[in-house]
Design a protein around this motif. Sequence first.
Motif, mmCIF file in Angstrom:
data_model
loop_
_atom_site.group_PDB
_atom_site.id
_atom_site.type_symbol
_atom_site.label_atom_id
_atom_site.label_comp_id
_atom_site.label_asym_id
_atom_site.label_seq_id
_atom_site.Cartn_x
_atom_site.Cartn_y
_atom_site.Cartn_z
ATOM 1 N N GLU A 194 0.817 -1.218 0.000
ATOM 2 C CA GLU A 194 0.000 0.000 0.000
ATOM 3 C C GLU A 194 0.849 1.266 0.000
ATOM 4 N N HIS A 195 1.998 1.225 0.675
ATOM 5 C CA HIS A 195 2.811 2.432 0.823
ATOM 6 C C HIS A 195 3.884 2.566 -0.258
ATOM 7 N N PHE A 196 4.424 1.479 -0.736
ATOM 8 C CA PHE A 196 5.411 1.556 -1.811
ATOM 9 C C PHE A 196 4.746 1.808 -3.158
ATOM 10 N N HIS A 197 3.544 1.273 -3.336
ATOM 11 C CA HIS A 197 2.848 1.376 -4.626
ATOM 12 C C HIS A 197 1.398 1.812 -4.400
ATOM 13 N N PRO A 198 1.194 3.089 -4.049
ATOM 14 C CA PRO A 198 -0.175 3.575 -3.758
ATOM 15 C C PRO A 198 -1.141 3.381 -4.920
ATOM 16 N N ASP A 199 -0.620 3.358 -6.153
ATOM 17 C CA ASP A 199 -1.465 3.169 -7.335
ATOM 18 C C ASP A 199 -1.549 1.710 -7.764
ATOM 19 N N GLY A 200 -1.029 0.818 -6.927
ATOM 20 C CA GLY A 200 -1.037 -0.603 -7.255
ATOM 21 C C GLY A 200 0.311 -1.063 -7.773
ATOM 22 N N LEU A 201 0.681 -2.277 -7.421
ATOM 23 C CA LEU A 201 1.941 -2.854 -7.882
ATOM 24 C C LEU A 201 1.865 -3.113 -9.381
ATOM 25 N N LYS A 202 2.847 -2.568 -10.112
ATOM 26 C CA LYS A 202 2.869 -2.706 -11.574
ATOM 27 C C LYS A 202 4.243 -3.152 -12.046
#
Length: 307
Positions: A20-28
């Motif tokens: 949630e914190h490293f990839h606020p827009d979702g893991l891509k």
Amino acid sequence: MDFPIVELMDRDACTVWLTEHFHPDGLKCPHCKAGLEQATRFRKTKQSGLIVYRCKACRGIYNLYSGTAFEGRHFTPEQTILFIREVVQGKPTAKLSRELSISRTTGLTVRHLLQANAKKEQATKPLSDLEVESAEMFQNAGKKGEGHGDPQDPPRKRANKRRGRGTYANDRPPVCAVIGRETRQVRIQVMPDTKGDKLCPFVENFTRPEATLYTDEYDSYNRLQRVRHTVCHGKNEYARDDDGDGVREVHVNSNEGGWTGLRNFLRPYRGVHKAYLSGYAAIHELAVNHKRISPSLVAKLVRNHLF
């Protein structure tokens, strides 16, 4: 005393928090930006326990740490969360490395990456306040960690007591700051010296033209294009009431209190290299201005600018 709290943390919960914190827009996928729905589970790392994904679109390999300062590191999710927390709160690298069971070299390298990102995220807009204080402090900071093999260039003695105002060259770099009285937001910058040609542009860049400025009597402020009131510390004056309302509004006590916070933040390190002092100051500025960690702030702190 070290307290290895890592053993008490839940790995699954830490993994969710990091996602949630490293990839606020979702893991891509860092290569083609395809979403996680277009990836398959490839394997699991041995040391960190992270799931490695293979992108169906570009066949690229990535995991939770890809595109961040922790890429290629063997930190477990628990170690990563505690590492970020302790860097922001100011724990020394040696103690942090012992508690997390990582090498000091690795800890220092990642800390410097986070500090470099913090410097990039320092505010660039002026304070919105109409009343602003400006002050400067001089921090003893030499070349900690560097060898001194030349007998003609010995290391300086501990506690630099040079007379006069410090400079970057004499190992007492000036740290300058402006703070808004209403918002309590700060802007901090390490400077080579405190001459007017450097100090005044800094103050003017971070204050509104119509703002009222409160400073001490230092003459480097004289060329400021601002309404300015000064308090004379040289005459043991620390607050003054100019408008007769019973409130001593002419002071820089808010900023002086801020220096206490910065010095307390730096004190556990028992000295920092002056080349990295601006990074420590940037972390402190973010902590003061944001108060609470957020997904967007963590993402900015850990992002790898190669992506």
